[in-house]
Design a protein around this motif. Structure first.
Motif, short mmCIF file in Angstrom:
data_model
loop_
_atom_site.label_atom_id
_atom_site.label_comp_id
_atom_site.label_asym_id
_atom_site.label_seq_id
_atom_site.Cartn_x
_atom_site.Cartn_y
_atom_site.Cartn_z
N ARG A 133 0.83 -1.20 0.00
CA ARG A 133 0.00 0.00 0.00
C ARG A 133 0.87 1.25 0.00
N CYS A 134 0.41 2.27 -0.71
CA CYS A 134 1.07 3.57 -0.83
C CYS A 134 2.28 3.54 -1.76
N ASP A 135 2.46 2.43 -2.49
CA ASP A 135 3.52 2.35 -3.49
C ASP A 135 2.93 1.73 -4.76
N PRO A 136 2.73 2.50 -5.82
CA PRO A 136 2.15 1.95 -7.05
C PRO A 136 2.97 0.80 -7.65
N GLN A 137 4.25 0.70 -7.26
CA GLN A 137 5.11 -0.36 -7.79
C GLN A 137 5.03 -1.65 -6.98
N GLY A 138 4.19 -1.68 -5.93
CA GLY A 138 3.98 -2.92 -5.19
C GLY A 138 4.79 -3.07 -3.92
N GLY A 139 5.53 -2.05 -3.52
CA GLY A 139 6.21 -2.07 -2.23
C GLY A 139 7.44 -2.95 -2.17
N ALA A 146 11.00 -9.13 -7.73
CA ALA A 146 11.69 -8.86 -8.99
C ALA A 146 13.13 -9.35 -8.95
N ALA A 147 13.82 -9.08 -7.85
CA ALA A 147 15.21 -9.52 -7.73
C ALA A 147 15.31 -11.03 -7.62
N HIS A 148 14.40 -11.62 -6.87
CA HIS A 148 14.44 -13.06 -6.64
C HIS A 148 14.17 -13.83 -7.94
N ILE A 149 13.16 -13.42 -8.67
CA ILE A 149 12.82 -14.12 -9.92
C ILE A 149 13.90 -13.90 -10.97
N ALA A 150 14.45 -12.68 -11.02
CA ALA A 150 15.51 -12.41 -11.99
C ALA A 150 16.73 -13.29 -11.76
#
Length: 309
Positions: A133-139, A146-150
């Motif tokens: 919440r409060c972060d359009p990028q998902g917090g 993103a880092a883990h999957i990459a």
């Protein structure tokens, strides 16, 4: 005088060596063949001269998660004193945690001290801060995902099951049924600020959720263990009490959030469960909070950096 309790320790490396056992325990300890499913190994460089002298090796093995893999080893039967000696022998790159062997037996094992580095399939549960919440990028959870999957797109997965407004009671009641289909090896539970909230009207109080947190954590630990998943508890973030205001009849104070943090930290220490602290990256930095409670985009970035992702 109390008797020493027997302990089972799964070893996949140098602790199986009788020469190492004799140096640490003064004897070759009882052991039996065993295996650990859902794990593989990777090499770990050792720099501690005493450990190198005892094992004769400057490269040991550490565990990492992988579906379908299996690590062969042995179960050692140790006394309290011998388990303490094994703890002292292992370098800081390892921590002792509970695992479920292929046989179904529960045992201790030395795992990677960084629970996220060794994870493959991660489930996140918690409240609005874990939700993003409060972060359009998902917090911070989205940054972590993103880092883990990459790092390994073919094997790594992250499932964010956080729900805004959730308390630890909500998580402990809802999460166990959701774990099975996701095949998690790591469960991140955000012990958020909702458990510290108190009604603005004292007459509306029906109990103290803060007092019940450890019981909910006990149930979550049992649920994670049933799936041989590593429980990682994420402590609450610092808040700016001067701006928290009235949240639908609830109030949040720094004193109670700090009390929640210490209660959760103590529970993790007593039960050998990983604790990740979100307090420091936001402490004394009110500009990173949108409303005194929820981090904004920059606050979530700081948390992600603090978590090493």
């Amino acid at each position: 005088m109390s008797e020493s309790r027997p302990h089972t320790l799964f070893s996949f490396g140098t602790l199986r060596d009788e020469r190492v056992q004799t140096a640490l325990f003064g004897r070759a300890v009882p052991s039996s063949d065993a295996s650990l499913s859902g794990y593989t190994t990777r090499p770990l460089a050792i720099t501690d001269p005493e450990v190198i002298a005892t094992s004769g090796l400057d490269v040991h093995l550490t565990l990492r998660r992988r579906i379908g893999a299996e690590v062969a080893g042995a179960v050692l039967r140790l006394t309290d004193e011998e388990l303490a000696a094994a703890d002292a022998y292992e370098v800081d790159d390892y921590v002792r945690r509970r695992v479920v062997l292929t046989s179904g037996e529960s045992a201790w094992a030395y795992l990677d001290a960084d629970p996220l580095r060794s994870a493959a399939r991660v489930v996140i549960a918690g409240d609005s801060i874990a939700y993003g919440r409060c972060d359009p990028q998902g917090g911070w959870a989205a940054h972590l995902a993103a880092a883990h999957i990459a790092a390994d797109e073919a094997q790594h997965r992250v499932f964010n099951l956080a729900i805004p407004g959730s308390t630890m009671r909500d998580v402990s009641e809802q999460l166990p049924a959701l774990l099975g289909p996701r095949l998690p090896d790591t469960v991140l539970v955000a012990a958020g600020v909702n458990d510290s909230a108190r009604p603005l009207d004292p007459a509306a109080a029906t109990g103290d959720a803060l007092a019940d947190v450890t019981g909910h954590l006990d149930r979550l630990a049992a649920a994670a263990h049933r799936h041989n998943a590593r429980l990682v508890v994420i402590g609450p973030a610092w808040i700016d009490e001067t701006r928290t205001g009235d949240y639908e009849g609830l109030c949040f104070t720094l004193e109670r959030v700090a009390a929640l943090r210490e209660r959760v930290r103590a529970w993790c220490g007593e039960r050998f469960v990983d604790f990740l602290d979100l307090w420091e990256p936001l402490r004394g930095r009110p500009e990173l909070l949108v409303d005194g409670l929820h981090p904004g985009p920059e606050g979530h970035k700081e948390i992600a950096v603090h978590l090493g992702r």
